[in-house]
Design an enzyme around this catalytic site. Sequence first.
Site, PDB file in Angstrom:
ATOM      1  N   SER A  78       0.861  -1.178   0.000  1.00 47.99           N
ATOM      2  CA  SER A  78       0.000   0.000   0.000  1.00 47.99           C
ATOM      3  C   SER A  78       0.899   1.231   0.000  1.00 47.99           C
ATOM      4  CB  SER A  78      -0.931  -0.047   1.216  1.00 47.99           C
ATOM      5  OG  SER A  78      -1.802   1.054   1.247  1.00 47.99           O
TER       6      SER A  78
ATOM      7  N   TYR B 251      -4.822   8.096  -6.810  1.00 52.17           N
ATOM      8  CA  TYR B 251      -3.877   7.166  -6.197  1.00 52.17           C
ATOM      9  C   TYR B 251      -4.303   6.895  -4.758  1.00 52.17           C
ATOM     10  CZ  TYR B 251       0.513   5.173  -4.497  1.00 52.17           C
ATOM     11  OH  TYR B 251       1.459   4.350  -3.928  1.00 52.17           O
TER      12      TYR B 251
ATOM     13  N   LYS C 283      -5.468   3.205  -3.050  1.00 54.43           N
ATOM     14  CA  LYS C 283      -4.838   2.637  -1.863  1.00 54.43           C
ATOM     15  C   LYS C 283      -5.801   2.591  -0.674  1.00 54.43           C
ATOM     16  CE  LYS C 283      -0.825   1.796  -3.721  1.00 54.43           C
ATOM     17  NZ  LYS C 283      -0.389   0.405  -3.974  1.00 54.43           N
TER      18      LYS C 283
END
Length: 280
Positions: A137, A151, A155
Amino acid sequence: MNTSNRIWLITGVSGGLGRALAKEAAMQGETVYGTLRKPEQISAFNELVPGKTFGLQLDVNHHNEIKTVIEQIVSKSGRLDVLVNNAGYGLLGAIEELNMDEARMQMETNFFAVLAMTQAVLPIMRKQRSGHILQISSMSGLRANSGTGLYNASKFALEGMSEALALELQPLHIHLTLVEPGPFRTDWAGASSVTARNKIDDYEISSGARLRQLQSISGKQPGDPAKAAKAILLAVNSEHPPLRLILGKVALDAVREKFRTVEEEFSKWEAVSLNTSFED
């Protein structure tokens, strides 16, 4: 978990953390299979630690090819002990600047490909009643920032799915660890990233400024991938591996600050939050 010559599968080992982790695991006596998108990259990975590292061609977004790769590994080695979902990239740009194709591809690679790989490996680990899944992660999976919103979203999704999965796997003696690095000296903000094609001037003072800062330190980040690899091996070798392993001072400080401000806001609005039940 038995630590004598475990069988690892690491996605995305062409460079960065994936390659550093593959090398460290192999140097510690493990057998490591690594996936690469380009066939011309395979021979170099095979020679990384000869007899211990084996390259396999795979684009993780081609879900129909995942089963074949895993079958190759199990056919040759008989088992699969550690899966590292490392393949991924950063999409840079303000939320409004991103088009849907860019956003979907970010989620496809960083979330759905990880889900597909994890689901494909779980039947093997369930049969073994052992295994360890490492989800690479990011500090960005716990704390969002301007310029990397999609992004962050990919995650954050990975974190939520993995938290639930860890609970599901506890009775099966399968471990799961979310690895959350801060800025490490890789190509994440350079050649490995993708930038939104659309630009909106109004965001230059927020996301634009942050992205310029990120790109200015590319190649000069404080984190050492080799040391990160050693830290990850310590977690895998632990009798009680952590659910989360934050890597680097920048990440640890940033996440602690986020939780501090979240708790402050919870406390400030506590009375409003609690005053929402029926008056029975």
